[in-house]
Design an enzyme around this catalytic site. Structure first.
Site, mmCIF file in Angstrom:
data_model
loop_
_atom_site.group_PDB
_atom_site.id
_atom_site.type_symbol
_atom_site.label_atom_id
_atom_site.label_comp_id
_atom_site.label_asym_id
_atom_site.label_seq_id
_atom_site.Cartn_x
_atom_site.Cartn_y
_atom_site.Cartn_z
ATOM 1 N N GLY A 1 -11.838 -127.332 11.472
ATOM 2 C CA GLY A 1 -11.934 -125.922 11.067
ATOM 3 C C GLY A 1 -10.953 -125.068 11.853
ATOM 4 O O GLY A 1 -10.803 -125.254 13.056
ATOM 5 N N ARG B 1 -9.296 -131.957 7.209
ATOM 6 C CA ARG B 1 -10.137 -133.036 7.750
ATOM 7 C C ARG B 1 -9.737 -134.290 6.972
ATOM 8 O O ARG B 1 -9.787 -134.277 5.747
ATOM 9 C CB ARG B 1 -11.621 -132.694 7.572
ATOM 10 C CG ARG B 1 -12.038 -131.471 8.393
ATOM 11 C CD ARG B 1 -13.534 -131.224 8.368
ATOM 12 N NE ARG B 1 -13.923 -130.230 9.364
ATOM 13 C CZ ARG B 1 -14.261 -128.971 9.097
ATOM 14 N NH1 ARG B 1 -14.286 -128.537 7.857
ATOM 15 N NH2 ARG B 1 -14.586 -128.136 10.058
ATOM 16 N N ASP C 1 -14.599 -131.108 17.871
ATOM 17 C CA ASP C 1 -15.220 -132.414 17.933
ATOM 18 C C ASP C 1 -14.490 -133.539 17.173
ATOM 19 O O ASP C 1 -14.088 -134.556 17.746
ATOM 20 C CB ASP C 1 -16.593 -132.197 17.286
ATOM 21 C CG ASP C 1 -17.614 -133.087 17.863
ATOM 22 O OD1 ASP C 1 -17.538 -133.344 19.073
ATOM 23 O OD2 ASP C 1 -18.470 -133.538 17.094
ATOM 24 N N THR D 1 -12.064 -124.166 18.366
ATOM 25 C CA THR D 1 -13.171 -124.097 17.409
ATOM 26 C C THR D 1 -13.993 -122.850 17.700
ATOM 27 O O THR D 1 -14.188 -122.508 18.873
ATOM 28 C CB THR D 1 -14.087 -125.345 17.473
ATOM 29 O OG1 THR D 1 -15.325 -125.045 16.799
ATOM 30 C CG2 THR D 1 -14.441 -125.762 18.886
ATOM 31 N N ASP E 1 -17.043 -122.639 17.369
ATOM 32 C CA ASP E 1 -18.434 -123.015 17.690
ATOM 33 C C ASP E 1 -18.785 -123.007 19.176
ATOM 34 O O ASP E 1 -19.957 -122.970 19.536
ATOM 35 C CB ASP E 1 -18.742 -124.414 17.137
ATOM 36 C CG ASP E 1 -18.798 -124.435 15.622
ATOM 37 O OD1 ASP E 1 -18.718 -123.352 15.010
ATOM 38 O OD2 ASP E 1 -18.931 -125.524 15.044
ATOM 39 N N ASP F 1 -18.680 -125.445 21.294
ATOM 40 C CA ASP F 1 -19.598 -126.564 21.531
ATOM 41 C C ASP F 1 -18.929 -127.757 22.213
ATOM 42 O O ASP F 1 -19.328 -128.889 22.001
ATOM 43 C CB ASP F 1 -20.244 -127.000 20.203
ATOM 44 C CG ASP F 1 -19.212 -127.442 19.186
ATOM 45 O OD1 ASP F 1 -18.005 -127.261 19.437
ATOM 46 O OD2 ASP F 1 -19.598 -127.955 18.127
ATOM 47 N N ARG G 1 -22.206 -125.386 13.235
ATOM 48 C CA ARG G 1 -22.731 -126.558 12.532
ATOM 49 C C ARG G 1 -23.863 -127.234 13.299
ATOM 50 O O ARG G 1 -24.930 -127.476 12.766
ATOM 51 C CB ARG G 1 -21.599 -127.550 12.289
ATOM 52 C CG ARG G 1 -21.881 -128.544 11.210
ATOM 53 C CD ARG G 1 -20.916 -129.714 11.246
ATOM 54 N NE ARG G 1 -19.610 -129.350 11.765
ATOM 55 C CZ ARG G 1 -18.509 -129.282 11.046
ATOM 56 N NH1 ARG G 1 -18.547 -129.522 9.774
ATOM 57 N NH2 ARG G 1 -17.355 -128.984 11.613
HETATM 58 O O1 F6P Z 1 -16.637 -126.139 13.203
HETATM 59 C C1 F6P Z 1 -16.348 -124.858 12.793
HETATM 60 C C2 F6P Z 1 -17.147 -124.486 11.581
HETATM 61 O O2 F6P Z 1 -16.797 -123.159 11.244
HETATM 62 C C3 F6P Z 1 -18.647 -124.660 11.695
HETATM 63 O O3 F6P Z 1 -19.283 -123.626 12.379
HETATM 64 C C4 F6P Z 1 -19.047 -124.760 10.243
HETATM 65 O O4 F6P Z 1 -20.241 -125.476 10.079
HETATM 66 C C5 F6P Z 1 -17.912 -125.529 9.645
HETATM 67 O O5 F6P Z 1 -16.788 -125.303 10.468
HETATM 68 C C6 F6P Z 1 -17.599 -125.149 8.221
HETATM 69 O O6 F6P Z 1 -16.612 -125.994 7.750
HETATM 70 P P1 F6P Z 1 -15.851 -125.831 6.362
HETATM 71 O O7 F6P Z 1 -14.673 -124.961 6.600
HETATM 72 O O8 F6P Z 1 -15.452 -127.197 5.995
HETATM 73 O O9 F6P Z 1 -16.792 -125.187 5.392
#
Ligand code: F6P
Length: 326
Positions: A14, A75, A106, A129, A131, A133, A175
């Protein structure tokens, strides 16, 4: 000292505000040390498709203030396979890349960890990120901007909540982590927060609504996206409506707005400091480590350790939310 001549640079997973500031710092530092930089578009996916290009001083002009990532991100499923990683390695070699810097969370470091063990290529990671985390840094690049975006949004929700005497369930990103919810819960004066690490569930919220002050004119409940036990924000909203029909309840999911926007000063500085440190670490022979900032000092943490999330949410901080929202 390691003899590094060409650093491959990528962003993955992300996106997060501040990634561009980190890209700029890596490119400019490498050039300062007469090391070439090869940009890789769309992370591991780009390594496999061979989307690589030389970067120079000017390719990173005027990006420090921009959200998103100029290198784009993705990804990659194919990188999970040994064959995919072999193609990626062959492409890097054909461009003369002899070291990598990856910016992400991660998934990025899991990929880097496997890749660095399979092939003889030093890799350093930067925590990018929203998050927050990762173990090995007090803050990740993008987190500060994201939490500021959240409180700006929640302040606006508070205006309408207050006008209508409503309770709002606001879902924020994260997440597997309640870090965004926790800080923004404090900063927005939330009635309650629900985060995966707390495991207090809906019962704690019901208790709060039953036994808390009755004369409140508006209430904000922040729910982390990763709090799945109760089925997500809409399901929580439905259950609250069922149990407290007299409360005028609404649900608001902030979503990807939290990933965009200009990075804050804190994120730009964090990205710049860790970006410089990443290049200097490669020169010193480091490999397989994430560079972070702990107590305002540059620290290195092996990938395997960095990807073990912080689950140690400070109970004192949770106590603060409960105490201050009386
Ligand atoms: O890891 C960053 C994040 O924004 C999370 O908080 C969230 O769950 C996820 O990415 C959303 O991913 P996507 O862009 O694939 O919807």
């Amino acid at each position: 000292m390691a003899d590094i001549t060409n650093i491959g640079l990528y962003t993955s997973g992300g996106d997060a505000p501040g990634m561009n500031a980190a890209i700029r710092a890596v490119v400019r530092t490498a050039l300062f040390y007469n090391i070439k930089v090869t940009g890789i578009r769309r992370g591991y996916e780009g390594m496999i498709t061979g989307d690589l290009f030389p970067m120079d001083r000017r390719s990173v002009s005027n990006i420090i203030q921009k959200g998103g990532t100029i290198l784009k991100t993705a990804r990659s499923e194919q990188f999970r396979t040994k064959e995919g990683r072999q193609i990626a390695y062959d492409n890097l070699k054909s461009f003369g890349v002899d070291a990598l810097i990856g910016i992400g969370g991660d998934g990025t470091f899991k990929g880097a960890s496997v890749f660095g063990e399979e092939f003889d290529i030093p890799i350093i990671g930067l925590p990018g990120t929203i998050d927050n985390d990762m173990t090995g840094t007090d803050f990740t690049i993008g987190y500060d901007t994201a939490i500021n975006t959240v409180i700006n949004a929640v302040d606006k929700i508070r205006d309408t909540a207050e006008s209508h005497d409503r309770l709002f369930i606001v879902e924020v990103m994260g997440r597997d982590s309640g870090m965004i919810a926790l800080r923004t819960g404090i900063a927005s004066g939330a009635e309650h927060i629900l985060i995966p690490e707390r495991k207090a569930g809906l019962a704690s919220l019901f208790d709060r609504l039953e036994n808390g002050r009755k004369d409140k004119t508006s209430r904000i409940v922040i729910v982390a996206e990763g709090e799945n036990e109760e089925g997500g924000a809409f399901e929580i909203g439905r259950k609250v409506k069922e149990k407290f029909p007299h409360l005028d309840t609404r649900v608001s999911i902030l979503g990807h707005i939290q990933r965009g926007g200009k990075p804050t000063c804190m994120d730009r500085v964090l990205a710049s400091r860790t970006g410089v440190a990443a290049v200097e670490a490669l020169k010193l022979g480091y490999r397989g480590e994430m560079v972070g900032l702990i107590n305002n000092e540059i620290m290195f943490t092996p990938f395997e350790h960095a990807i073990k999330h912080h689950t140690d949410i400070d109970p004192n901080v949770i106590r603060i939310v409960d105490m201050l929202s009386l």
